[in-house]
Design a protein around this motif. Structure first.
Motif, mmCIF file in Angstrom:
data_model
loop_
_atom_site.group_PDB
_atom_site.id
_atom_site.type_symbol
_atom_site.label_atom_id
_atom_site.label_comp_id
_atom_site.label_asym_id
_atom_site.label_seq_id
_atom_site.Cartn_x
_atom_site.Cartn_y
_atom_site.Cartn_z
ATOM 1 N N VAL A 39 41.332 -3.152 51.176
ATOM 2 C CA VAL A 39 41.783 -1.745 50.714
ATOM 3 C C VAL A 39 41.002 -0.866 51.354
ATOM 4 C CG1 VAL A 39 41.912 -0.534 48.345
ATOM 5 C CG2 VAL A 39 42.200 -3.148 48.626
ATOM 6 N N GLU A 40 39.568 -1.036 50.947
ATOM 7 C CA GLU A 40 38.717 0.241 51.472
ATOM 8 C C GLU A 40 38.840 0.370 52.919
ATOM 9 O OE1 GLU A 40 38.114 0.743 47.622
ATOM 10 O OE2 GLU A 40 37.996 -1.206 48.778
ATOM 11 N N HIS A 90 46.451 0.172 41.362
ATOM 12 C CA HIS A 90 45.393 1.326 41.766
ATOM 13 C C HIS A 90 44.068 0.985 41.109
ATOM 14 C CE1 HIS A 90 48.805 3.234 43.466
ATOM 15 N NE2 HIS A 90 49.476 3.152 42.215
ATOM 16 N N GLY A 119 44.629 -3.562 43.700
ATOM 17 C CA GLY A 119 44.063 -2.249 44.043
ATOM 18 C C GLY A 119 45.414 -1.445 44.750
ATOM 19 N N LEU A 120 46.271 -2.161 45.243
ATOM 20 C CA LEU A 120 47.442 -1.774 46.156
ATOM 21 C C LEU A 120 48.288 -1.258 45.084
ATOM 22 C CD1 LEU A 120 47.610 -3.519 49.245
ATOM 23 C CD2 LEU A 120 46.770 -1.466 49.181
ATOM 24 N N ARG A 149 38.421 -7.864 48.940
ATOM 25 C CA ARG A 149 39.027 -6.675 48.515
ATOM 26 C C ARG A 149 38.474 -5.372 49.423
ATOM 27 N NH1 ARG A 149 40.247 -2.466 44.334
ATOM 28 N NH2 ARG A 149 40.043 -0.813 45.807
ATOM 29 N N PRO A 179 43.528 -7.398 45.968
ATOM 30 C CA PRO A 179 44.129 -6.501 46.871
ATOM 31 C C PRO A 179 45.486 -6.036 46.209
ATOM 32 C CG PRO A 179 43.389 -8.192 48.384
ATOM 33 C CD PRO A 179 43.128 -8.569 46.970
#
Length: 430
Positions: A35-36, A254, A250-251, A31, A247
């Motif tokens: 993401v980061e 959020h 996260g995407l 992740r 992911p």
């Protein structure tokens, strides 16, 4: 002498340690890269595929444990490699932020070390369990050890996720260091003396079994061949979502790094409950056959994946975590059958080859796992370049995965029935 229940639980602790280290590399670090660090999902997909690809050496590790006369050294040594690889993988992610080339090179080495460690420790551990467990205990022993592994994955992901917010590279290294060092120490304590006390030291084999020869020997058996295809297909479906679910969280929804790591813990908690439910229902209550449970697990997994795709399209974030837990629950259902069958197959064929045979099955599963994870990551990258929204891109891949689970269910109806519902006998200990 055979293993006592206390000794079986101690072996389960080692399985728990294996899962605790591996989950950090397949969920948290994956992740962070996507993401980061905003890297393509195919990058962690390739790294995880590398660690699974290295596990094609499992037959070699199994043969070494068969012929060395001492499996414990391979269990502890493999865990040392796994723990070192896990920490170096976290360090590689941290370095990627400022020195991408160096971080990538370190990550490649780390994931290769992880694959070798899992192969050496995991194969030798399962060989010890298969050879030192009484036939009527094998199903229960397999269920106990796998439940403990899934429990270790769920607890580790949940605890690390809780402490990882607010995220910082230093905090990541500290948390991974605690997990990996703790796993190594607990393994050494848990496995100490078991092999000697039960007299399970393997005899030294007269001649080595080559990988191709062993694979051909199994492939010639019609039932084993069809079951291998089922395992490959279902495990490919199982692992497609492994590298893209966090992911996606996260995407699309959020989630923070800590929240998405806890999501992995929740999913594996569902796997734990699914395995436990089947174990209690089939063993204690004798409800249904393993054929029914496997088919239900595959179809339930397909339904959950379709629901996950639908939630992304509608933006209904409130139901996301519950349906991920449901996915884990149904995943756990069909996984129990494969575990029992693998335990039974390990003792068939040539004597003193349990480790080698377990290695062959582990290699086949690893190929499916690595290929499935890479397929999911690559497909998401392709769909994101073609779709206008992340939800559509990820959702398309989840629907494809659901289709593979439906095919797996149809194949299970034929394969497990053809095997006279052997899985049910295994789970019931008959």
């Amino acid at each position: 002498m055979t293993l006592s229940w206390v000794q079986i639980v101690r072996i389960g602790l080692v399985q728990m340690c294996l899962g605790a280290v591996v989950v950090l590399t397949t969920s948290t670090l994956n992740r962070l890269m996507v993401v980061e660090l905003a890297l393509p999902a195919v990058l962690p997909g390739l790294l995880v595929a590398l660690h699974y690809g290295i596990q094609i050496t499992r037959p070699n590790w199994g043969y070494l444990s068969d012929t060395s006369g001492h499996r414990t050294r391979w269990i502890i040594g493999g865990m040392a490699m796994l723990a070192s690889g896990g920490y170096l993988a976290a360090l590689g992610v941290v370095l990627m932020e400022t020195q991408f080339g160096l971080g990538l090179a370190l990550s490649i080495f780390a994931y290769a070390l992880i694959g070798a460690g899992v192969g050496a420790s995991g194969t030798s551990l399962l060989a010890l369990l298969a050879t030192a467990t009484a036939p009527r205990q094998r199903a229960a022993a397999a269920t106990i050890t796998w439940l403990m592994m899934i429990g270790g994955i769920a607890v580790t992901a949940s605890i690390v996720g809780a402490f990882l917010d607010p995220y910082s590279p230093a905090l990541l290294l500290r948390m991974v260091g605690i997990v990996t060092l703790g796993a190594l120490l607990l393994t050494a304590l848990a496995i100490h003396g078991i092999e000697t006390r039960v007299g399970a030291e393997p005899a030294r084999a007269e001649a080595p079994m080559r990988f191709r020869e062993g694979l051909a020997e199994i492939w010639d058996e019609r039932e084993a061949r069809h079951f291998t295809i089922f395992v490959f297909l279902s495990m490919t479906a199982y692992f497609i979502q492994e590298l893209i679910l966090e992911p996606y969280a996260g995407l699309v929804f959020h989630f923070t790094p800590g929240q998405s790591t806890r999501l992995s813990g929740a999913q594996n908690g569902g796997v734990f409950l699914g395995m436990l439910t089947v174990g209690l229902a089939a063993t204690g209550l004798r409800l249904g056959s393993i054929r029914h449970w496997v088919v239900a697990g595959c179809l339930g997994s397909a339904s959950a994946l379709a629901g996950i795709a639908l939630l992304g399209a509608t933006g209904a974030a409130a139901a996301f975590v519950p349906i991920v837990i449901a996915l884990g629950f149904f995943n756990g259902m069909f996984a129990v059958g494969a575990i029992g069958a693998m335990m039974a197959l390990a003792g068939q064929g040539r004597a003193t080859r349990e480790g080698t045979r377990m290695g062959l099955w582990g290699a086949a599963q690893a190929i499916a796992a690595g290929g499935g994870g890479l397929l999911g990551a690559t497909a998401v990258d392709m769909m994101r370049s073609l779709s206008q929204t992340d939800a559509t891109a990820f959702g398309t891949v989840f629907v494809f995965e659901a289709g593979l689970f439906v095919l797996s269910a149809l194949m299970a109806l034929r394969v497990i029935n053809h095997g006279r519902d052997r899985g049910a006998l295994l789970v019931r200990g008959e």
